[in-house]
Design a protein around this motif. Sequence first.
Motif, PDB file in Angstrom:
ATOM      1  N   VAL A 147     -34.780  23.783 -11.621  1.00  0.00           N
ATOM      2  CA  VAL A 147     -35.555  24.213 -12.797  1.00  0.00           C
ATOM      3  C   VAL A 147     -34.676  25.011 -13.750  1.00  0.00           C
ATOM      4  N   GLU A 148     -33.823  25.888 -13.201  1.00  0.00           N
ATOM      5  CA  GLU A 148     -32.946  26.674 -14.071  1.00  0.00           C
ATOM      6  C   GLU A 148     -31.978  25.778 -14.843  1.00  0.00           C
ATOM      7  N   THR A 149     -31.373  24.822 -14.154  1.00  0.00           N
ATOM      8  CA  THR A 149     -30.435  23.941 -14.861  1.00  0.00           C
ATOM      9  C   THR A 149     -31.161  23.081 -15.889  1.00  0.00           C
ATOM     10  N   ARG A 150     -32.382  22.682 -15.588  1.00  0.00           N
ATOM     11  CA  ARG A 150     -33.155  21.910 -16.577  1.00  0.00           C
ATOM     12  C   ARG A 150     -33.436  22.746 -17.826  1.00  0.00           C
TER      13      ARG A 150
ATOM     14  N   GLU B 134     -31.844  22.745 -27.615  1.00  0.00           N
ATOM     15  CA  GLU B 134     -31.680  23.970 -28.399  1.00  0.00           C
ATOM     16  C   GLU B 134     -30.987  25.081 -27.606  1.00  0.00           C
ATOM     17  N   VAL B 135     -30.831  24.901 -26.297  1.00  0.00           N
ATOM     18  CA  VAL B 135     -30.142  25.881 -25.456  1.00  0.00           C
ATOM     19  C   VAL B 135     -28.749  25.368 -25.099  1.00  0.00           C
ATOM     20  N   ARG B 136     -28.687  24.258 -24.405  1.00  0.00           N
ATOM     21  CA  ARG B 136     -27.461  23.545 -24.014  1.00  0.00           C
ATOM     22  C   ARG B 136     -26.353  24.491 -23.509  1.00  0.00           C
ATOM     23  N   GLU B 137     -26.722  25.306 -22.542  1.00  0.00           N
ATOM     24  CA  GLU B 137     -25.736  26.176 -21.913  1.00  0.00           C
ATOM     25  C   GLU B 137     -25.072  25.489 -20.714  1.00  0.00           C
ATOM     26  N   VAL B 138     -25.742  24.493 -20.157  1.00  0.00           N
ATOM     27  CA  VAL B 138     -25.149  23.698 -19.083  1.00  0.00           C
ATOM     28  C   VAL B 138     -25.536  22.239 -19.298  1.00  0.00           C
TER      29      VAL B 138
ATOM     30  N   PRO C 270     -30.562   6.180 -27.626  1.00  0.00           N
ATOM     31  CA  PRO C 270     -29.222   6.243 -27.021  1.00  0.00           C
ATOM     32  C   PRO C 270     -28.614   7.636 -26.951  1.00  0.00           C
ATOM     33  N   HIS C 271     -29.119   8.578 -27.751  1.00  0.00           N
ATOM     34  CA  HIS C 271     -28.516   9.905 -27.753  1.00  0.00           C
ATOM     35  C   HIS C 271     -28.939  10.755 -26.562  1.00  0.00           C
ATOM     36  N   LYS C 272     -29.986  10.360 -25.832  1.00  0.00           N
ATOM     37  CA  LYS C 272     -30.581  11.229 -24.820  1.00  0.00           C
ATOM     38  C   LYS C 272     -29.647  11.453 -23.637  1.00  0.00           C
ATOM     39  N   ARG C 273     -29.575  12.728 -23.193  1.00  0.00           N
ATOM     40  CA  ARG C 273     -28.845  13.115 -21.975  1.00  0.00           C
ATOM     41  C   ARG C 273     -29.810  13.965 -21.138  1.00  0.00           C
ATOM     42  N   ASN C 274     -30.692  13.297 -20.476  1.00  0.00           N
ATOM     43  CA  ASN C 274     -31.801  13.950 -19.793  1.00  0.00           C
ATOM     44  C   ASN C 274     -31.364  14.569 -18.451  1.00  0.00           C
ATOM     45  N   PRO C 275     -31.953  15.707 -18.085  1.00  0.00           N
ATOM     46  CA  PRO C 275     -31.610  16.349 -16.798  1.00  0.00           C
ATOM     47  C   PRO C 275     -32.355  15.697 -15.633  1.00  0.00           C
ATOM     48  N   THR C 276     -32.095  14.429 -15.423  1.00  0.00           N
ATOM     49  CA  THR C 276     -32.885  13.649 -14.472  1.00  0.00           C
ATOM     50  C   THR C 276     -32.658  14.064 -13.020  1.00  0.00           C
ATOM     51  N   THR C 277     -31.463  14.518 -12.690  1.00  0.00           N
ATOM     52  CA  THR C 277     -31.241  14.965 -11.312  1.00  0.00           C
ATOM     53  C   THR C 277     -32.092  16.185 -11.001  1.00  0.00           C
ATOM     54  N   GLY C 278     -32.091  17.151 -11.905  1.00  0.00           N
ATOM     55  CA  GLY C 278     -32.923  18.335 -11.706  1.00  0.00           C
ATOM     56  C   GLY C 278     -34.396  17.992 -11.640  1.00  0.00           C
ATOM     57  N   GLU C 279     -34.830  17.045 -12.460  1.00  0.00           N
ATOM     58  CA  GLU C 279     -36.230  16.626 -12.429  1.00  0.00           C
ATOM     59  C   GLU C 279     -36.565  15.970 -11.090  1.00  0.00           C
TER      60      GLU C 279
ATOM     61  N   PHE D  93     -21.112  25.754 -20.533  1.00  0.00           N
ATOM     62  CA  PHE D  93     -20.639  26.017 -21.894  1.00  0.00           C
ATOM     63  C   PHE D  93     -20.682  27.517 -22.175  1.00  0.00           C
ATOM     64  N   PRO D  94     -19.634  28.255 -21.820  1.00  0.00           N
ATOM     65  CA  PRO D  94     -19.631  29.716 -22.018  1.00  0.00           C
ATOM     66  C   PRO D  94     -19.836  30.127 -23.469  1.00  0.00           C
ATOM     67  N   GLU D  95     -19.289  29.326 -24.395  1.00  0.00           N
ATOM     68  CA  GLU D  95     -19.429  29.695 -25.801  1.00  0.00           C
ATOM     69  C   GLU D  95     -20.883  29.608 -26.263  1.00  0.00           C
ATOM     70  N   ARG D  96     -21.623  28.657 -25.704  1.00  0.00           N
ATOM     71  CA  ARG D  96     -23.048  28.554 -26.024  1.00  0.00           C
ATOM     72  C   ARG D  96     -23.813  29.745 -25.432  1.00  0.00           C
ATOM     73  N   MET D  97     -23.402  30.165 -24.265  1.00  0.00           N
ATOM     74  CA  MET D  97     -24.055  31.317 -23.637  1.00  0.00           C
ATOM     75  C   MET D  97     -23.842  32.581 -24.460  1.00  0.00           C
ATOM     76  N   ARG D  98     -22.603  32.781 -24.928  1.00  0.00           N
ATOM     77  CA  ARG D  98     -22.338  33.962 -25.738  1.00  0.00           C
ATOM     78  C   ARG D  98     -23.045  33.866 -27.088  1.00  0.00           C
ATOM     79  N   ALA D  99     -23.096  32.669 -27.652  1.00  0.00           N
ATOM     80  CA  ALA D  99     -23.780  32.480 -28.936  1.00  0.00           C
ATOM     81  C   ALA D  99     -25.260  32.804 -28.822  1.00  0.00           C
ATOM     82  N   ALA D 100     -25.857  32.518 -27.652  1.00  0.00           N
ATOM     83  CA  ALA D 100     -27.275  32.820 -27.464  1.00  0.00           C
ATOM     84  C   ALA D 100     -27.526  34.324 -27.508  1.00  0.00           C
TER      85      ALA D 100
END
Length: 423
Positions: A239-242, A248-252, A267-276, A338-345
């Motif tokens: 759930v956390e990785t999802r 809008e988050v995209r930290e991982v 075609p653009h979708k990159r769904n968190p299917t493993t976590g689901e 993505f550490p830079e996304r985490m810091r940007a948040a």
Amino acid sequence: MIPRYALPEMAELFSDQARYTAWTEVEVLASQAQTLLGRVPEAALARIRQAPVPRAARVAELERDRDHEILSFLAAYCETMPDDTARWVHLGMTSYDLVDTALGHTLARACDLLIDTAVRLRATLAEKAAEHWDTVCIGRTHGMHAEPTTFGHKLASFAFAIDRSVRRLRDAREQVAVGTVSGSVGTYALIDPFVEEHVCAALGLGVEPAPSQVVARDRHAQLVAAIATLGACVEQIAVETRLLSRTEVREVEEPRTAAYQGSSAMPHKRNPTTGERLTGLARLLRGHAAAMLENVALWHERDLSHSSVERVVLPDAFTVAHYQVTAATALVRDLTVFPERMRAAIDHTGGLAYSSAVLAEQLQSGGERETIYRTIQSAADSGDFLGALRGAGYDTGALTPHRFLSHQDIIRKRLEELRELDH
């Protein structure tokens, strides 16, 4: 379990052929004990040992006429023996002396496999936590920004949860790795207790101390509850990785192959299917735990209401959990961060994540709590939190994420102790 969610090493333990192999082993050990007691001739024991394990197809064929799997197994097992040997097989035993003792042996082996798999997940989480110990990110409560933490801290909390699950599974293994060879109502009326002692010792099992006809089913309920709890801990990771994977988050991001396709239309979708998938499988395990609790209360010395449930639940619970934990290990190991996304948040809210530090420092300086709280809250609502604080004479220069991480070393030390378990 359907093949999609079954890995061969666990699925094989619960195959029909594996069950008949375990039953054969129990019958041979029981006959060996009877020989030691002088009740089965040595020559008969030799032929019992030589008899092949019945083929699952043959047992199924015989069961169509008998409607009794154990009797069908015994008939198939004895087919290759002369009558003066076959009559010694299953001497003094009842069906569940065979079934439950073999089941205890199988469950112990399945526990060992699942525990080993969970230990690998624990190690993977701990290693990833150490790698990202200083990767600063925003902590969230109620889904909203709270205070800075680190991604390593998040992963460490998951590693300790899996460690607790490993401990629960080990305890459950001890409780379920038992057998009984005590006769129709558990009184050893037609069989010497030495037979039980010999069989269980050879299989590495304990003995049910006050048997009815069966091993007590609270043991199995405890086991599946421990498996379901492990599944819930894996779900927490998923759930956390999802949540952190959202656009809008995209930290991982989950690991992907070059051939990955996320949507048949987009075609653009990159769904968190493993976590689901891992989340969904945890729901199955919780359902299995509830079913096993229903199995604890049997009529008198036993009834058969538990059998059909266990034929589904025990193989499914182990197979699902084994698949789920294995998949979670790969997810964590190859997770893109993505550490830079985490810091940007953290920076995105203009310093709002530092409000608790401002509150604590102002309270230490003196003043009435409600007034200080409302002043800081008003600054937070102004749209320029740090500017409002500076306008009120507050020095914001010391407000950085590391202001909140000064005591992280104590948690890091605990993590290192956990990592040492796997070295």
